[in-house]
Design a protein around this motif. Sequence first.
Motif, PDB file in Angstrom:
ATOM      1  N   LEU A   8       0.827  -1.213   0.000  1.00 32.65           N
ATOM      2  CA  LEU A   8       0.000   0.000   0.000  1.00 32.65           C
ATOM      3  C   LEU A   8       0.858   1.258   0.000  1.00 32.65           C
ATOM      4  N   ASP A   9       1.917   1.265   0.803  1.00 38.81           N
ATOM      5  CA  ASP A   9       2.823   2.426   0.830  1.00 38.81           C
ATOM      6  C   ASP A   9       3.485   2.640  -0.522  1.00 38.81           C
ATOM      7  N   ALA A  10       3.928   1.553  -1.153  1.00 38.63           N
ATOM      8  CA  ALA A  10       4.586   1.674  -2.455  1.00 38.63           C
ATOM      9  C   ALA A  10       3.646   2.285  -3.482  1.00 38.63           C
ATOM     10  N   ALA A  11       2.395   1.849  -3.497  1.00 40.30           N
ATOM     11  CA  ALA A  11       1.418   2.398  -4.447  1.00 40.30           C
ATOM     12  C   ALA A  11       1.193   3.882  -4.192  1.00 40.30           C
ATOM     13  N   ARG A  12       1.108   4.265  -2.932  1.00 44.83           N
ATOM     14  CA  ARG A  12       0.892   5.684  -2.592  1.00 44.83           C
ATOM     15  C   ARG A  12       2.087   6.537  -3.016  1.00 44.83           C
ATOM     16  N   TYR A  13       3.295   6.078  -2.721  1.00 43.33           N
ATOM     17  CA  TYR A  13       4.478   6.848  -3.099  1.00 43.33           C
ATOM     18  C   TYR A  13       4.655   6.921  -4.608  1.00 43.33           C
ATOM     19  N   ARG A  14       4.351   5.823  -5.311  1.00 46.91           N
ATOM     20  CA  ARG A  14       4.403   5.867  -6.776  1.00 46.91           C
ATOM     21  C   ARG A  14       3.459   6.940  -7.304  1.00 46.91           C
ATOM     22  N   TYR A  15       2.250   6.949  -6.786  1.00 46.01           N
ATOM     23  CA  TYR A  15       1.249   7.922  -7.236  1.00 46.01           C
ATOM     24  C   TYR A  15       1.712   9.353  -6.953  1.00 46.01           C
ATOM     25  N   GLN A  16       2.299   9.586  -5.789  1.00 39.39           N
ATOM     26  CA  GLN A  16       2.710  10.928  -5.381  1.00 39.39           C
ATOM     27  C   GLN A  16       3.997  11.404  -6.044  1.00 39.39           C
ATOM     28  N   GLU A  38      17.868  -4.323  -3.586  1.00 39.68           N
ATOM     29  CA  GLU A  38      17.513  -4.641  -4.956  1.00 39.68           C
ATOM     30  C   GLU A  38      17.555  -3.371  -5.786  1.00 39.68           C
ATOM     31  N   ARG A  39      17.623  -3.562  -7.107  1.00 35.86           N
ATOM     32  CA  ARG A  39      17.602  -2.422  -8.025  1.00 35.86           C
ATOM     33  C   ARG A  39      16.700  -2.718  -9.198  1.00 35.86           C
ATOM     34  N   SER A  40      16.307  -1.658  -9.857  1.00 34.90           N
ATOM     35  CA  SER A  40      15.426  -1.802 -11.011  1.00 34.90           C
ATOM     36  C   SER A  40      16.175  -1.458 -12.286  1.00 34.90           C
ATOM     37  N   TYR A  41      15.559  -1.790 -13.381  1.00 32.43           N
ATOM     38  CA  TYR A  41      15.948  -1.208 -14.656  1.00 32.43           C
ATOM     39  C   TYR A  41      15.370   0.206 -14.666  1.00 32.43           C
ATOM     40  N   PRO A  42      15.740   1.050 -15.626  1.00 37.61           N
ATOM     41  CA  PRO A  42      15.017   2.318 -15.759  1.00 37.61           C
ATOM     42  C   PRO A  42      13.525   1.975 -15.946  1.00 37.61           C
ATOM     43  N   VAL A  43      12.675   2.572 -15.124  1.00 34.56           N
ATOM     44  CA  VAL A  43      11.270   2.153 -15.109  1.00 34.56           C
ATOM     45  C   VAL A  43      10.343   3.351 -14.917  1.00 34.56           C
ATOM     46  N   TYR A  44       9.205   3.293 -15.591  1.00 32.65           N
ATOM     47  CA  TYR A  44       8.160   4.306 -15.425  1.00 32.65           C
ATOM     48  C   TYR A  44       6.811   3.608 -15.493  1.00 32.65           C
ATOM     49  N   LYS A  45       5.976   3.868 -14.513  1.00 30.18           N
ATOM     50  CA  LYS A  45       4.648   3.253 -14.415  1.00 30.18           C
ATOM     51  C   LYS A  45       4.728   1.721 -14.414  1.00 30.18           C
ATOM     52  N   ARG A  46       5.746   1.202 -13.724  1.00 29.69           N
ATOM     53  CA  ARG A  46       5.982  -0.231 -13.548  1.00 29.69           C
ATOM     54  C   ARG A  46       6.361  -0.953 -14.843  1.00 29.69           C
ATOM     55  N   ILE A  47       6.761  -0.182 -15.852  1.00 31.27           N
ATOM     56  CA  ILE A  47       7.179  -0.763 -17.131  1.00 31.27           C
ATOM     57  C   ILE A  47       8.630  -0.360 -17.380  1.00 31.27           C
ATOM     58  N   PRO A  48       9.529  -1.315 -17.581  1.00 31.78           N
ATOM     59  CA  PRO A  48      10.918  -0.957 -17.871  1.00 31.78           C
ATOM     60  C   PRO A  48      10.999  -0.213 -19.205  1.00 31.78           C
ATOM     61  N   THR A  49      11.747   0.878 -19.213  1.00 37.39           N
ATOM     62  CA  THR A  49      11.946   1.637 -20.453  1.00 37.39           C
ATOM     63  C   THR A  49      13.207   1.188 -21.168  1.00 37.39           C
ATOM     64  N   SER A  50      14.030   0.397 -20.495  1.00 34.55           N
ATOM     65  CA  SER A  50      15.274  -0.105 -21.070  1.00 34.55           C
ATOM     66  C   SER A  50      15.767  -1.261 -20.227  1.00 34.55           C
ATOM     67  N   SER A  51      16.590  -2.113 -20.815  1.00 35.11           N
ATOM     68  CA  SER A  51      17.213  -3.198 -20.048  1.00 35.11           C
ATOM     69  C   SER A  51      18.693  -2.920 -19.817  1.00 35.11           C
ATOM     70  N   ASN A  52      19.106  -1.655 -20.065  1.00 35.73           N
ATOM     71  CA  ASN A  52      20.477  -1.246 -19.755  1.00 35.73           C
ATOM     72  C   ASN A  52      20.448   0.165 -19.172  1.00 35.73           C
ATOM     73  N   TYR A  53      21.598   0.694 -18.847  1.00 37.56           N
ATOM     74  CA  TYR A  53      21.689   1.964 -18.131  1.00 37.56           C
ATOM     75  C   TYR A  53      22.374   3.053 -18.958  1.00 37.56           C
ATOM     76  N   THR A  54      22.337   2.924 -20.271  1.00 35.29           N
ATOM     77  CA  THR A  54      22.911   3.923 -21.160  1.00 35.29           C
ATOM     78  C   THR A  54      21.823   4.893 -21.599  1.00 35.29           C
ATOM     79  N   ASN A  55      21.996   6.157 -21.275  1.00 33.54           N
ATOM     80  CA  ASN A  55      21.028   7.207 -21.589  1.00 33.54           C
ATOM     81  C   ASN A  55      19.605   6.820 -21.193  1.00 33.54           C
TER      82      ASN A  55
END
Length: 135
Positions: A8-16, A38-55
């Motif tokens: 629940l906290d994660a959903a609230r912080y994502r929204y905010q 743990e770490r994520s890939y570059p991500v927005y709205k729970r969808i990875p925008t890339s599978s690497n960390y270049t730009n």
Amino acid sequence: MKTMRCVLDAARYRYQLESIFYENRVDMVIAGHMHNYERSYPVYKRIPTSSNYTNPTAPVYTVVGTAGISLYNDWRATTPSWCVSESRIVDFGFSQIFSSSEGLQSFLRFDWIYSDSGTVGDSFTISKRTPDERL
């Protein structure tokens, strides 16, 4: 109970906060809640925008909660698509961050280190070309 509160906290912080991070081109968010790493890939709205960390076009999220009073090993059976599965570590440790640049390229290296041995357990580097308008 603890897991439900975290969800629940994660959903609230994502929204905010998530849109603010994305719109302001934040490269990395470091949090320390759960007693694990743990770490994520570059991500927005729970969808990875890339599978690497270049730009990356979205933030990379890290959770560094491994210096706490206890460790918490309650991973879901399946790893979410935005999470780097091999980065999930349940052990005591800490992080170091290094920045450098070369010409128009900037680098931010993040290392997670085991407390007991001093060895690097996870490492990644975000590299970005400096946009011309920032020169």
